[in-house]
Design a protein around this motif. Structure first.
Motif, PDB file in Angstrom:
ATOM      1  N   GLN A 180      50.237  52.239 -15.714  1.00 53.45           N
ATOM      2  CA  GLN A 180      50.189  53.267 -16.762  1.00 53.45           C
ATOM      3  C   GLN A 180      51.031  52.918 -17.987  1.00 53.45           C
ATOM      4  OE1 GLN A 180      50.603  57.392 -15.449  1.00 53.45           O
ATOM      5  NE2 GLN A 180      50.239  56.757 -13.341  1.00 53.45           N
ATOM      6  N   SER A 181      51.753  51.814 -17.921  1.00 54.34           N
ATOM      7  CA  SER A 181      52.693  51.481 -18.990  1.00 54.34           C
ATOM      8  C   SER A 181      52.024  50.694 -20.115  1.00 54.34           C
ATOM      9  CB  SER A 181      53.857  50.656 -18.431  1.00 54.34           C
ATOM     10  OG  SER A 181      54.691  50.186 -19.473  1.00 54.34           O
ATOM     11  N   PRO A 182      52.167  51.170 -21.386  1.00 54.93           N
ATOM     12  CA  PRO A 182      51.624  50.448 -22.534  1.00 54.93           C
ATOM     13  C   PRO A 182      52.685  49.635 -23.277  1.00 54.93           C
ATOM     14  CG  PRO A 182      52.134  52.665 -23.211  1.00 54.93           C
ATOM     15  CD  PRO A 182      52.593  52.527 -21.777  1.00 54.93           C
ATOM     16  N   LEU A 183      53.936  49.702 -22.806  1.00 51.15           N
ATOM     17  CA  LEU A 183      55.029  49.096 -23.565  1.00 51.15           C
ATOM     18  C   LEU A 183      56.119  48.593 -22.628  1.00 51.15           C
ATOM     19  CD1 LEU A 183      56.368  48.588 -26.386  1.00 51.15           C
ATOM     20  CD2 LEU A 183      57.407  50.857 -26.156  1.00 51.15           C
ATOM     21  N   ILE A 184      56.590  47.376 -22.889  1.00 49.56           N
ATOM     22  CA  ILE A 184      57.709  46.834 -22.127  1.00 49.56           C
ATOM     23  C   ILE A 184      58.759  46.292 -23.087  1.00 49.56           C
ATOM     24  CG2 ILE A 184      56.228  46.237 -20.175  1.00 49.56           C
ATOM     25  CD1 ILE A 184      56.444  43.294 -21.023  1.00 49.56           C
ATOM     26  N   MET A 185      59.987  46.207 -22.610  1.00 51.94           N
ATOM     27  CA  MET A 185      61.060  45.493 -23.290  1.00 51.94           C
ATOM     28  C   MET A 185      61.408  44.284 -22.431  1.00 51.94           C
ATOM     29  SD  MET A 185      61.545  47.195 -26.018  1.00 51.94           S
ATOM     30  CE  MET A 185      60.958  48.791 -26.602  1.00 51.94           C
ATOM     31  N   MET A 186      61.328  43.112 -23.015  1.00 55.07           N
ATOM     32  CA  MET A 186      61.465  41.860 -22.281  1.00 55.07           C
ATOM     33  C   MET A 186      62.765  41.168 -22.680  1.00 55.07           C
ATOM     34  SD  MET A 186      58.734  38.710 -22.295  1.00 55.07           S
ATOM     35  CE  MET A 186      59.468  37.757 -23.640  1.00 55.07           C
ATOM     36  N   ALA A 187      63.663  40.995 -21.720  1.00 52.27           N
ATOM     37  CA  ALA A 187      64.964  40.378 -21.978  1.00 52.27           C
ATOM     38  C   ALA A 187      64.997  38.956 -21.432  1.00 52.27           C
ATOM     39  CB  ALA A 187      66.075  41.203 -21.339  1.00 52.27           C
ATOM     40  N   THR A 188      65.511  38.053 -22.247  1.00 56.58           N
ATOM     41  CA  THR A 188      65.685  36.660 -21.840  1.00 56.58           C
ATOM     42  C   THR A 188      66.996  36.156 -22.422  1.00 56.58           C
ATOM     43  OG1 THR A 188      64.513  35.814 -23.786  1.00 56.58           O
ATOM     44  CG2 THR A 188      63.191  36.215 -21.799  1.00 56.58           C
ATOM     45  N   SER A 189      67.430  34.981 -21.985  1.00 57.55           N
ATOM     46  CA  SER A 189      68.596  34.338 -22.594  1.00 57.55           C
ATOM     47  C   SER A 189      68.376  32.839 -22.620  1.00 57.55           C
ATOM     48  CB  SER A 189      69.883  34.681 -21.829  1.00 57.55           C
ATOM     49  OG  SER A 189      69.816  34.195 -20.502  1.00 57.55           O
ATOM     50  N   SER A 230      62.728  41.503 -26.551  1.00 60.63           N
ATOM     51  CA  SER A 230      61.502  41.604 -27.347  1.00 60.63           C
ATOM     52  C   SER A 230      60.616  42.715 -26.811  1.00 60.63           C
ATOM     53  CB  SER A 230      60.709  40.291 -27.282  1.00 60.63           C
ATOM     54  OG  SER A 230      61.480  39.199 -27.704  1.00 60.63           O
ATOM     55  N   PRO A 231      60.036  43.538 -27.689  1.00 58.02           N
ATOM     56  CA  PRO A 231      59.037  44.513 -27.237  1.00 58.02           C
ATOM     57  C   PRO A 231      57.678  43.838 -27.092  1.00 58.02           C
ATOM     58  CG  PRO A 231      59.402  44.770 -29.584  1.00 58.02           C
ATOM     59  CD  PRO A 231      60.335  43.685 -29.132  1.00 58.02           C
ATOM     60  N   LYS A 232      56.935  44.234 -26.076  1.00 58.42           N
ATOM     61  CA  LYS A 232      55.562  43.771 -25.869  1.00 58.42           C
ATOM     62  C   LYS A 232      54.726  45.007 -25.550  1.00 58.42           C
ATOM     63  CE  LYS A 232      56.778  39.354 -25.948  1.00 58.42           C
ATOM     64  NZ  LYS A 232      56.372  38.415 -27.023  1.00 58.42           N
ATOM     65  N   GLY A 233      53.595  45.155 -26.235  1.00 55.26           N
ATOM     66  CA  GLY A 233      52.796  46.352 -26.003  1.00 55.26           C
ATOM     67  C   GLY A 233      51.313  46.110 -26.152  1.00 55.26           C
ATOM     68  N   ASP A 234      50.536  46.929 -25.463  1.00 55.59           N
ATOM     69  CA  ASP A 234      49.083  46.868 -25.528  1.00 55.59           C
ATOM     70  C   ASP A 234      48.559  48.122 -24.838  1.00 55.59           C
ATOM     71  OD1 ASP A 234      46.448  45.823 -25.895  1.00 55.59           O
ATOM     72  OD2 ASP A 234      47.308  43.806 -25.782  1.00 55.59           O
ATOM     73  N   GLN A 235      47.301  48.126 -24.451  1.00 57.99           N
ATOM     74  CA  GLN A 235      46.745  49.279 -23.752  1.00 57.99           C
ATOM     75  C   GLN A 235      47.428  49.442 -22.395  1.00 57.99           C
ATOM     76  OE1 GLN A 235      44.427  51.486 -25.082  1.00 57.99           O
ATOM     77  NE2 GLN A 235      45.029  50.313 -26.899  1.00 57.99           N
TER      78      GLN A 235
END
Length: 207
Positions: A39-48, A57-62
């Motif tokens: 059900q999620s259209p948006l994530i926050m992606m953490a890296t180092s 970084s935000p990543k989003g779609d349907q």
């Protein structure tokens, strides 16, 4: 101002979790987590990077754009962006990722941490076609940790309470770039206008 330098000092200040709290931590995508991801259209992606410098970084779609291969593997499509490649370069360097999944209106979030690798291929990227375009590449996440995060941050911030929202802030990439660019034949005003028009066109044509 007194700096906290050890875990013992930190625990003395914050305290210890309830004995049951650790039981919410899973090493796989349990059923409720899978439903949330779908059900999620948006994530926050953490890296180092290799030096430990982090970025998010935000990543989003349907909704459901992140594919669940099985209870231990996720696939995340990469879409057109600014090409700076901060997060993707970090994945190459360390192979690690942290993700927060969000659903608008739901104050709880889902956290997933694990190993990550980048893949390409016509068939694979074609699985993640959106707006008539295949994914540029796909991130494969091997889940090491998965758990729901409580709603306190969203309750305190009233993030999903529309009555608390201010007027939208106008962000000008043109202004930021013009002020930081080497001055040449193009004036700062003209560069700002050119960049802002290009950004708006990109929003319409390059999602």
């Amino acid at each position: 101002m007194q700096r906290i330098n050890s875990i013992d000092e930190l625990r003395a200040r914050i305290g210890n979790p309830h004995p049951l709290t650790k039981n919410k931590l899973y090493d796989h995508l349990f059923p409720a987590a899978q439903e949330f991801i779908q059900q999620s259209p948006l994530i926050m992606m953490a890296t180092s990077n290799a030096e430990g410098q982090p970025t998010v970084s935000p990543k989003g779609d349907q909704p459901g754009f992140v594919a669940i291969e099985n209870e231990r593997v996720l696939l995340i499509p990469e879409r057109p962006g600014n090409k700076l490649l901060h997060g993707l370069s970090n994945i190459i360097a360390t192979g690690q990722i942290g993700i927060i999944f969000l659903i608008p209106g739901t104050e709880e979030t889902l956290r997933v941490n694990g190993a990550c690798q980048l893949y390409q291929g016509e068939e694979l990227c074609g699985r993640f076609t959106a707006n008539g375009k295949p994914a540029l590449l796909v991130m494969q996440v091997e889940v090491k940790e998965c758990f729901f995060h409580c709603a306190k941050a969203f309750k305190r911030s009233k993030t999903w309470d529309a009555s608390s929202w201010p007027e939208p802030m106008k962000v000008s990439f043109g202004e930021q770039i013009a002020k930081n660019a080497t001055k040449g034949k193009v004036s700062e005003f003209a560069l700002r206008k050119i960049v802002d028009q290009a950004v708006q066109s990109d929003y319409k044509k390059n999602l």
